[in-house]
Design a protein around this motif. Sequence first.
Motif, PDB file in Angstrom:
ATOM      1  N   PHE A 267       0.833  -1.210   0.000  1.00 31.66           N
ATOM      2  CA  PHE A 267       0.000   0.000   0.000  1.00 31.66           C
ATOM      3  C   PHE A 267       0.867   1.258   0.000  1.00 31.66           C
ATOM      4  O   PHE A 267       0.613   2.210  -0.764  1.00 31.66           O
ATOM      5  N   ASP A 268       1.892   1.272   0.834  1.00 33.18           N
ATOM      6  CA  ASP A 268       2.761   2.450   0.909  1.00 33.18           C
ATOM      7  C   ASP A 268       3.616   2.588  -0.347  1.00 33.18           C
ATOM      8  O   ASP A 268       3.799   3.703  -0.860  1.00 33.18           O
ATOM      9  N   THR A 269       4.138   1.478  -0.883  1.00 29.86           N
ATOM     10  CA  THR A 269       4.987   1.543  -2.079  1.00 29.86           C
ATOM     11  C   THR A 269       4.205   2.024  -3.289  1.00 29.86           C
ATOM     12  O   THR A 269       4.674   2.875  -4.056  1.00 29.86           O
ATOM     13  N   PHE A 270       3.010   1.501  -3.479  1.00 31.68           N
ATOM     14  CA  PHE A 270       2.215   1.924  -4.632  1.00 31.68           C
ATOM     15  C   PHE A 270       1.789   3.384  -4.508  1.00 31.68           C
ATOM     16  O   PHE A 270       1.680   4.098  -5.523  1.00 31.68           O
ATOM     17  N   SER A 271       1.557   3.851  -3.287  1.00 32.91           N
ATOM     18  CA  SER A 271       1.182   5.256  -3.104  1.00 32.91           C
ATOM     19  C   SER A 271       2.321   6.184  -3.497  1.00 32.91           C
ATOM     20  O   SER A 271       2.081   7.288  -4.022  1.00 32.91           O
ATOM     21  N   ARG A 272       3.574   5.767  -3.275  1.00 34.62           N
ATOM     22  CA  ARG A 272       4.716   6.620  -3.577  1.00 34.62           C
ATOM     23  C   ARG A 272       5.243   6.445  -4.995  1.00 34.62           C
ATOM     24  O   ARG A 272       6.020   7.265  -5.469  1.00 34.62           O
ATOM     25  N   THR A 273       4.838   5.350  -5.687  1.00 38.68           N
ATOM     26  CA  THR A 273       5.347   5.092  -7.026  1.00 38.68           C
ATOM     27  C   THR A 273       4.636   5.967  -8.053  1.00 38.68           C
ATOM     28  O   THR A 273       3.429   6.200  -7.973  1.00 38.68           O
ATOM     29  N   LYS A 274       5.405   6.427  -9.031  1.00 35.46           N
ATOM     30  CA  LYS A 274       4.846   7.308 -10.052  1.00 35.46           C
ATOM     31  C   LYS A 274       4.209   6.524 -11.187  1.00 35.46           C
ATOM     32  O   LYS A 274       3.138   6.891 -11.683  1.00 35.46           O
ATOM     33  N   HIS A 275       4.846   5.429 -11.626  1.00 35.65           N
ATOM     34  CA  HIS A 275       4.322   4.616 -12.721  1.00 35.65           C
ATOM     35  C   HIS A 275       4.332   3.156 -12.271  1.00 35.65           C
ATOM     36  O   HIS A 275       5.404   2.586 -12.007  1.00 35.65           O
ATOM     37  N   ALA A 276       3.164   2.545 -12.201  1.00 37.29           N
ATOM     38  CA  ALA A 276       3.050   1.143 -11.784  1.00 37.29           C
ATOM     39  C   ALA A 276       1.614   0.684 -12.019  1.00 37.29           C
ATOM     40  O   ALA A 276       0.697   1.499 -12.202  1.00 37.29           O
ATOM     41  N   PHE A 277       1.438  -0.643 -12.002  1.00 39.51           N
ATOM     42  CA  PHE A 277       0.107  -1.245 -12.075  1.00 39.51           C
ATOM     43  C   PHE A 277      -0.071  -2.150 -10.863  1.00 39.51           C
ATOM     44  O   PHE A 277       0.813  -2.951 -10.533  1.00 39.51           O
ATOM     45  N   LEU A 278      -1.225  -2.021 -10.212  1.00 41.22           N
ATOM     46  CA  LEU A 278      -1.549  -2.793  -9.020  1.00 41.22           C
ATOM     47  C   LEU A 278      -2.688  -3.758  -9.336  1.00 41.22           C
ATOM     48  O   LEU A 278      -3.787  -3.330  -9.710  1.00 41.22           O
ATOM     49  N   PHE A 279      -2.437  -5.068  -9.211  1.00 39.40           N
ATOM     50  CA  PHE A 279      -3.473  -6.086  -9.367  1.00 39.40           C
ATOM     51  C   PHE A 279      -4.070  -6.359  -7.992  1.00 39.40           C
ATOM     52  O   PHE A 279      -3.330  -6.681  -7.045  1.00 39.40           O
ATOM     53  N   CYS A 280      -5.377  -6.267  -7.863  1.00 39.53           N
ATOM     54  CA  CYS A 280      -5.999  -6.379  -6.548  1.00 39.53           C
ATOM     55  C   CYS A 280      -7.420  -6.901  -6.675  1.00 39.53           C
ATOM     56  O   CYS A 280      -8.003  -6.948  -7.764  1.00 39.53           O
ATOM     57  N   THR A 281      -7.962  -7.298  -5.540  1.00 41.29           N
ATOM     58  CA  THR A 281      -9.364  -7.674  -5.433  1.00 41.29           C
ATOM     59  C   THR A 281     -10.159  -6.471  -4.941  1.00 41.29           C
ATOM     60  O   THR A 281      -9.638  -5.350  -4.859  1.00 41.29           O
ATOM     61  N   ASP A 282     -11.413  -6.701  -4.575  1.00 42.85           N
ATOM     62  CA  ASP A 282     -12.244  -5.602  -4.078  1.00 42.85           C
ATOM     63  C   ASP A 282     -11.822  -5.132  -2.695  1.00 42.85           C
ATOM     64  O   ASP A 282     -12.475  -4.247  -2.127  1.00 42.85           O
ATOM     65  N   ILE A 283     -10.760  -5.698  -2.142  1.00 43.56           N
ATOM     66  CA  ILE A 283     -10.240  -5.215  -0.874  1.00 43.56           C
ATOM     67  C   ILE A 283      -9.738  -3.773  -0.999  1.00 43.56           C
ATOM     68  O   ILE A 283      -9.696  -3.024  -0.024  1.00 43.56           O
ATOM     69  N   ALA A 284      -9.349  -3.372  -2.207  1.00 42.48           N
ATOM     70  CA  ALA A 284      -8.872  -2.005  -2.450  1.00 42.48           C
ATOM     71  C   ALA A 284      -9.921  -1.149  -3.138  1.00 42.48           C
ATOM     72  O   ALA A 284      -9.606  -0.070  -3.640  1.00 42.48           O
ATOM     73  N   ALA A 285     -11.178  -1.597  -3.164  1.00 41.40           N
ATOM     74  CA  ALA A 285     -12.207  -0.875  -3.914  1.00 41.40           C
ATOM     75  C   ALA A 285     -12.858   0.235  -3.112  1.00 41.40           C
ATOM     76  O   ALA A 285     -13.489   1.123  -3.697  1.00 41.40           O
ATOM     77  N   ARG A 286     -12.742   0.213  -1.789  1.00 46.53           N
ATOM     78  CA  ARG A 286     -13.498   1.163  -0.964  1.00 46.53           C
ATOM     79  C   ARG A 286     -12.576   2.040  -0.133  1.00 46.53           C
ATOM     80  O   ARG A 286     -11.752   1.539   0.631  1.00 46.53           O
ATOM     81  N   GLY A 287     -12.737   3.337  -0.319  1.00 49.23           N
ATOM     82  CA  GLY A 287     -12.167   4.320   0.587  1.00 49.23           C
ATOM     83  C   GLY A 287     -10.689   4.613   0.450  1.00 49.23           C
ATOM     84  O   GLY A 287     -10.234   5.658   0.917  1.00 49.23           O
ATOM     85  N   LEU A 288      -9.906   3.735  -0.161  1.00 52.63           N
ATOM     86  CA  LEU A 288      -8.459   3.946  -0.217  1.00 52.63           C
ATOM     87  C   LEU A 288      -8.129   5.096  -1.149  1.00 52.63           C
ATOM     88  O   LEU A 288      -8.682   5.207  -2.249  1.00 52.63           O
ATOM     89  N   ASP A 289      -7.201   5.917  -0.712  1.00 45.15           N
ATOM     90  CA  ASP A 289      -6.816   7.110  -1.471  1.00 45.15           C
ATOM     91  C   ASP A 289      -5.396   6.916  -1.989  1.00 45.15           C
ATOM     92  O   ASP A 289      -4.421   7.237  -1.313  1.00 45.15           O
ATOM     93  N   PHE A 290      -5.278   6.371  -3.202  1.00 45.77           N
ATOM     94  CA  PHE A 290      -3.978   6.253  -3.857  1.00 45.77           C
ATOM     95  C   PHE A 290      -3.740   7.518  -4.675  1.00 45.77           C
ATOM     96  O   PHE A 290      -4.546   7.844  -5.550  1.00 45.77           O
ATOM     97  N   PRO A 291      -2.647   8.230  -4.447  1.00 43.94           N
ATOM     98  CA  PRO A 291      -2.413   9.478  -5.175  1.00 43.94           C
ATOM     99  C   PRO A 291      -2.156   9.245  -6.662  1.00 43.94           C
ATOM    100  O   PRO A 291      -1.467   8.292  -7.049  1.00 43.94           O
ATOM    101  N   ALA A 292      -2.701  10.107  -7.492  1.00 46.86           N
ATOM    102  CA  ALA A 292      -2.376  10.213  -8.923  1.00 46.86           C
ATOM    103  C   ALA A 292      -2.639   8.931  -9.700  1.00 46.86           C
ATOM    104  O   ALA A 292      -1.870   8.566 -10.579  1.00 46.86           O
TER     105      ALA A 292
END
Length: 698
Positions: A267-292
């Motif tokens: 969660f912290d690494t993807f928030s700080r990364t400028k270019h990346a793709f995150l594969f996830c389930t609906d665990i990341a679908a609600r409320g999370l604020d990933f910048p940019a």
Amino acid sequence: MTDIQRMALPLALCNRDILGAAKTGSGKTLAFLIPLVECLYRQKWGKNDGVGAMVISPTRELAVQIFQVLCQFAKCHNFSAGLVIGGKDFVGEQDRISRMNILICTPGRLLQHMDQTPQFSCSNLQMLVLDEADRILDLGFSKYLNAILDNLPKERQTLLFSATQTKSVKDLARLSLNSPEYVAVHEKAEHATHKDLHQHFMECALPSKLDLLFSFIKTHLTTKGIVFLSSCKQVRMVYEAFRRLHPGIPLMLLHGKQKQQKRLEIFDTFSRTKHAFLFCTDIAARGLDFPAVEWVIQADAPEDAETYIHRVGRTARYESAGQALLILLPSEREGMLALLERKRIPITEIKARASKQRTIQPQLQSFCFKDPEFKYLAQKAFVSYIRSIYLQKEKSVFDVHALPTEEFAHALGLPGAPKIKIMKKAQGKNVSYQQAALQKQLKEEAEVEEESDSESEEEEDDNNVESKELAQPKVVTKIDKMRNRKNNTVLSEHHAKLVQESEGDFTSVVDGEDEDFMVLKRHDHALDESVPEVEMEHGSSEKAKKAERKLRKKELQQKGAKGERLVFDDDGIAHPLYEMGTEADFRAEGAPEEQILRRVEEGRRMMTEADVEDRDTAREKRRTKKLARKLRDREEAGLGGTEMQVTLGSASEDDMSSGGESSDAETEEDEADRDAKRPKMMDLEEQEALALRLLSQS
């Protein structure tokens, strides 16, 4: 202030119960944290007063995010706040939770403390906040929430916030709300999603979905995006496959089966990364604020329109813009578009450029053929996807029987579709009805046979027997499968030929010996002599075999046959000399398309055979690990004395039985046979050596 903050804060500061609904990224977190801190500050809440406010979140990541926001703006206060989520030290939380004034928690860990921590009490709770309330009130958390509410006081202030708020009277009655105020700032808006969110959908066949997804990533290497899949096993398989294909951009995965520390790091690494793709389930679908985040790709369709809104809410937050892509199967298109239309979600169809598309099916087949662990991931991903479609509540959208399972399995690199029990359950009613009809028909035929003459009875009996045999499928055992297998080796043709003819060659290769590259051997003049014919029978002597080989070689020399020319590589391994064929010879073998199909079928056949061997190997490994674990546990417990009975492989009841002295009727030969079958007894040193060897092999 945002719209939801402007309307909700005055009501919350007046101690009113609130149902707050607003679009994702509109600032709902501060809309309930500010009244929470203000309520405790007015009452001069101290450390000895216990828990005064509680925020319940459906996921751990969202709870961590809320806790971080609370620490940022409330650091000047003297309140103690605690983050109570799964995956952390439970004993350490028990020592400190009774001294906390504000709790940010998930339902499961909170209920665990209520049941197992004696000094923990919520009798003085002043405010309860449910973030993503519709999810918490859903069936997945109902049993946790009902148990939690039984331990909370009835006189309290309750705030419910979500992007898709519930209005169920039954759900609201469970929370004991007192004249709640419904605050929906975007209820009358033209669209239910952000105005700067550009939403698209693309129709794609199920076997081509991974090809389309990989082609999209390859054409967006300077993008930050999130890819939603329906299950944890799919996330693992797709991430592992794309990682091996090296698309040229960082890839990450996030799902509920990971350790808590690993999830926080991703969660912290993807928030700080400028270019990346995150594969996830609906665990990341609600409320999370990933910048940019620029793109949200839904590779698997959401279960309903509310889940779609939460997924696309990871981009275009507050005043920023974003893109969303929904991949739909032909059987899902009509039903899903109707659901989105009823929720006022604007979405347009786009087409993929044929020049940018590429297929990865050959690479996936190679991964499955070379790596049994990857093939296991692909099998589990296939089963989990079919199960997720089968369990969807929107049957007008998701039809498990409309899925091309065989083609989908080949697209994942598998030789065939794995067996799925839920598919049999879905067809259980039809199968039982057909069996009942068949039995009824057989019964009627039997009644007719009794009235007919003897000859007709015999003929109809034969027909009934044949129909019963057809109705009951023949049971195929493992031994039958082993006998019917073809091409039991996966070695190349020239290597198999070398192994078969190694006995008749002048030189032979012996494993484990350091021999020179070239070996000179004397000519055997016995080959020039006439050797009488020798009839080869089963169990013939070595001398007869040698004479037969000499005779065969002499016949070949008389015919003028030349030996096969070989080419040796750098490792000293012999290969046949291949020569380029002409175009006419190539055309004579058939059309190029037919040759491709033949080679593909040959590859699938080899993968099917290798699949059986892989299952046997995995089964042997599991059995070895189980035995080693039993030995280790027995040694650690100090049980059993100095001797232990260890058996490898399967044994019959007669083999495993241990009796006393033999009876008088038993002969000495019977006693010897029983002693030979009886498992050997090993001392402690042999047991330790066996355990170490098994552990090293596993």
